[in-house]
Design a protein around this motif. Structure first.
Motif, mmCIF file in Angstrom:
data_model
loop_
_atom_site.group_PDB
_atom_site.id
_atom_site.type_symbol
_atom_site.label_atom_id
_atom_site.label_comp_id
_atom_site.label_asym_id
_atom_site.label_seq_id
_atom_site.Cartn_x
_atom_site.Cartn_y
_atom_site.Cartn_z
ATOM 1 N N ILE A 120 0.839 -1.199 0.000
ATOM 2 C CA ILE A 120 0.000 0.000 0.000
ATOM 3 C C ILE A 120 0.871 1.245 0.000
ATOM 4 C CG2 ILE A 120 -1.650 1.344 1.369
ATOM 5 C CD1 ILE A 120 -2.799 -1.372 2.328
ATOM 6 N N SER A 121 1.902 1.244 0.846
ATOM 7 C CA SER A 121 2.799 2.400 0.923
ATOM 8 C C SER A 121 3.535 2.634 -0.384
ATOM 9 C CB SER A 121 3.809 2.197 2.053
ATOM 10 O OG SER A 121 3.154 2.132 3.292
ATOM 11 N N ALA A 122 3.981 1.570 -1.018
ATOM 12 C CA ALA A 122 4.713 1.702 -2.282
ATOM 13 C C ALA A 122 3.820 2.252 -3.387
ATOM 14 C CB ALA A 122 5.305 0.359 -2.691
ATOM 15 N N VAL A 123 2.583 1.816 -3.439
ATOM 16 C CA VAL A 123 1.658 2.253 -4.486
ATOM 17 C C VAL A 123 1.308 3.732 -4.336
ATOM 18 C CG1 VAL A 123 -0.700 1.933 -5.353
ATOM 19 C CG2 VAL A 123 0.759 -0.039 -4.952
ATOM 20 N N CYS A 124 1.296 4.241 -3.115
ATOM 21 C CA CYS A 124 0.939 5.646 -2.891
ATOM 22 C C CYS A 124 1.883 6.615 -3.587
ATOM 23 C CB CYS A 124 0.917 5.947 -1.391
ATOM 24 S SG CYS A 124 -0.500 5.230 -0.564
ATOM 25 N N TYR A 125 3.118 6.225 -3.793
ATOM 26 C CA TYR A 125 4.080 7.127 -4.434
ATOM 27 C C TYR A 125 3.822 7.290 -5.933
ATOM 28 C CZ TYR A 125 6.634 7.405 -0.113
ATOM 29 O OH TYR A 125 6.981 7.656 1.187
ATOM 30 N N PHE A 126 2.945 6.497 -6.494
ATOM 31 C CA PHE A 126 2.579 6.691 -7.899
ATOM 32 C C PHE A 126 1.667 7.903 -8.067
ATOM 33 C CE2 PHE A 126 4.071 2.353 -8.181
ATOM 34 C CZ PHE A 126 4.699 2.331 -9.414
ATOM 35 N N TYR A 127 0.936 8.272 -7.028
ATOM 36 C CA TYR A 127 -0.003 9.387 -7.107
ATOM 37 C C TYR A 127 0.676 10.704 -7.499
ATOM 38 C CZ TYR A 127 -2.933 13.161 -5.281
ATOM 39 O OH TYR A 127 -3.617 14.329 -5.120
ATOM 40 N N PRO A 128 1.703 11.171 -6.776
ATOM 41 C CA PRO A 128 2.313 12.440 -7.218
ATOM 42 C C PRO A 128 3.023 12.324 -8.567
ATOM 43 C CG PRO A 128 3.523 11.543 -5.348
ATOM 44 C CD PRO A 128 2.308 10.691 -5.532
ATOM 45 N N PHE A 129 3.548 11.141 -8.859
ATOM 46 C CA PHE A 129 4.214 10.973 -10.155
ATOM 47 C C PHE A 129 3.202 11.078 -11.290
ATOM 48 C CE2 PHE A 129 5.794 8.424 -13.693
ATOM 49 C CZ PHE A 129 6.980 9.097 -13.941
ATOM 50 N N PHE A 130 2.064 10.396 -11.163
ATOM 51 C CA PHE A 130 1.040 10.470 -12.200
ATOM 52 C C PHE A 130 0.495 11.893 -12.325
ATOM 53 C CE2 PHE A 130 -0.433 5.742 -12.032
ATOM 54 C CZ PHE A 130 0.776 5.371 -12.569
ATOM 55 N N ASP A 131 0.368 12.592 -11.210
ATOM 56 C CA ASP A 131 -0.170 13.948 -11.234
ATOM 57 C C ASP A 131 0.821 14.942 -11.853
ATOM 58 O OD1 ASP A 131 -2.386 15.526 -10.789
ATOM 59 O OD2 ASP A 131 -1.800 16.079 -8.756
ATOM 60 N N GLY A 132 2.125 14.668 -11.779
ATOM 61 C CA GLY A 132 3.106 15.588 -12.309
ATOM 62 C C GLY A 132 3.857 15.089 -13.517
ATOM 63 N N VAL A 133 3.356 14.047 -14.162
ATOM 64 C CA VAL A 133 4.068 13.462 -15.297
ATOM 65 C C VAL A 133 4.179 14.431 -16.473
ATOM 66 C CG1 VAL A 133 2.125 12.330 -16.472
ATOM 67 C CG2 VAL A 133 4.386 11.271 -16.487
ATOM 68 N N GLN A 134 3.315 15.421 -16.550
ATOM 69 C CA GLN A 134 3.375 16.379 -17.670
ATOM 70 C C GLN A 134 4.651 17.210 -17.641
ATOM 71 O OE1 GLN A 134 1.168 16.691 -15.148
ATOM 72 N NE2 GLN A 134 1.284 18.783 -14.381
ATOM 73 N N TYR A 135 5.325 17.292 -16.501
ATOM 74 C CA TYR A 135 6.583 18.036 -16.430
ATOM 75 C C TYR A 135 7.724 17.303 -17.128
ATOM 76 C CZ TYR A 135 4.136 20.886 -13.043
ATOM 77 O OH TYR A 135 3.226 21.705 -12.440
ATOM 78 N N GLY A 136 7.498 16.081 -17.530
ATOM 79 C CA GLY A 136 8.535 15.304 -18.193
ATOM 80 C C GLY A 136 8.518 15.384 -19.701
ATOM 81 N N GLY A 162 11.023 6.008 -2.995
ATOM 82 C CA GLY A 162 9.941 5.764 -2.045
ATOM 83 C C GLY A 162 9.338 4.383 -2.186
ATOM 84 N N SER A 163 9.028 3.987 -3.400
ATOM 85 C CA SER A 163 8.403 2.681 -3.622
ATOM 86 C C SER A 163 9.350 1.534 -3.309
ATOM 87 C CB SER A 163 7.912 2.559 -5.063
ATOM 88 O OG SER A 163 6.863 3.455 -5.292
#
Length: 184
Positions: A39-55, A160-161
């Motif tokens: 559960i903890s590892a999966v939570c770190y996908f949230y900010p990455f998915f939300d900020g992927v446009q910066y890539g 984090g993951s």
């Protein structure tokens, strides 16, 4: 009747040292079981998915990063498909996980770190909206800022993951102290 306390029990023999890979974690306050780790590892996908446009600049210039992100594209598209998904995930993580004492502190802390990391994405978004250059030095600065934010999110996701999957507590720069204050 006097009961012996937990702290008064002495060991009769010294434990034999075991190799690091085979050391079992105790069920104390500093350990996490497999579901908590996942559960903890999966939570770190949230900010990455939300900020992927910066890539957008990094991915077009460096094909190894594009290859690394390629398996995540279906999940990213699903996350970005509805405009309020980010907000709904934020509310769910905060009220269902962080504020729920049924989850371990390990899960709540890592979830809160992911939430704080996502909230920090407001600042580059504000800069990009207020200062939107078309060319020249301004565009170079914007590309550098976007690339830095994306690479920071990518490193936070990986660190984090992977730390969570190994049962360790990742302490991300800029967000760990804020997460500590929020999780009681």
């Amino acid at each position: 009747m006097i009961r012996p306390s937990f702290f008064s029990i002495t060991r009769l023999s010294t434990p034999t040292p075991t190799p690091f890979l085979f050391r079992a974690q105790s069920k104390g306050s500093n350990s996490a079981d497999a579901p908590d780790r996942l559960i903890s590892a999966v939570c770190y996908f949230y900010p990455f998915f939300d900020g992927v446009q910066y890539g957008k600049y990094v991915v077009t210039q460096f094909s190894p990063i594009a290859t690394l992100i390629q398996p995540l594209l279906p999940a990213i598209k699903a996350f970005k498909s509805f405009p309020f998904n980010g907000f709904l995930v934020f509310l769910t993580l905060y009220f269902v996980v962080v504020r729920n004492p049924n989850f371990s502190r390990y899960v709540r802390f890592n979830t809160m770190q992911a939430i704080v990391l996502d909230v920090l994405l407001i600042f580059p978004d504000l800069l990009e909206r207020s200062f939107n250059p078309r060319d020249g030095v301004g565009l170079d600065l914007m590309m550098s800022l976007d690339s830095t934010v994306f690479l920071f999110l990518l490193v936070c996701l990986i660190y984090g993951s992977s730390s969570c999957l190994l049962g360790q507590v990742p302490r991300l720069p800029l967000v760990a102290e804020a997460a500590d204050r929020q999780v009681l």
